[in-house]
Design a protein around this motif. Sequence first.
Motif, PDB file in Angstrom:
ATOM      1  N   GLU A  53     -17.570  30.787  48.104  1.00 49.51           N
ATOM      2  CA  GLU A  53     -16.554  31.088  47.599  1.00 49.51           C
ATOM      3  C   GLU A  53     -16.586  30.883  46.231  1.00 49.51           C
ATOM      4  N   ASN A  69     -11.261  28.453  51.347  1.00 52.48           N
ATOM      5  CA  ASN A  69     -10.562  29.678  51.880  1.00 52.48           C
ATOM      6  C   ASN A  69      -9.103  29.776  51.023  1.00 52.48           C
ATOM      7  N   THR A  70      -9.037  29.386  49.921  1.00 52.72           N
ATOM      8  CA  THR A  70      -7.852  29.528  48.910  1.00 52.72           C
ATOM      9  C   THR A  70      -8.317  30.391  47.763  1.00 52.72           C
ATOM     10  N   CYS A  71      -9.531  30.156  47.195  1.00 51.38           N
ATOM     11  CA  CYS A  71      -9.959  30.821  46.002  1.00 51.38           C
ATOM     12  C   CYS A  71      -9.155  30.507  44.667  1.00 51.38           C
ATOM     13  N   VAL A  72      -8.319  29.201  45.018  1.00 49.05           N
ATOM     14  CA  VAL A  72      -7.476  28.775  43.931  1.00 49.05           C
ATOM     15  C   VAL A  72      -7.961  27.653  43.305  1.00 49.05           C
ATOM     16  N   SER A  74      -6.660  24.187  41.522  1.00 48.18           N
ATOM     17  CA  SER A  74      -5.336  23.737  41.015  1.00 48.18           C
ATOM     18  C   SER A  74      -5.668  22.374  40.208  1.00 48.18           C
TER      19      SER A  74
END
Length: 76
Positions: A53, A69-72, A74
Amino acid sequence: VDVEFDDGTKAIETVNAGDTFLSQASRIVHFGIGRRNQSIKKVNVYWPDGSKEIFMKCQIGARNTLVQNTCVASQP
């Protein structure tokens, strides 16, 4: 986990996320990058299930939380 910087250089760290009797490995990866005067281009994470990822917009000088599974990325 590997971090790629704007100049193309990389920093690589490995996470051992397994457990043993009465202990657990840390899931925190720290990249000591010194006084770099540039930004992070991307962070590649190779998850235990074999998937890869790519996380963008990670910040230098901050704790970035990467969730599968977020590709974000934070920042708390």
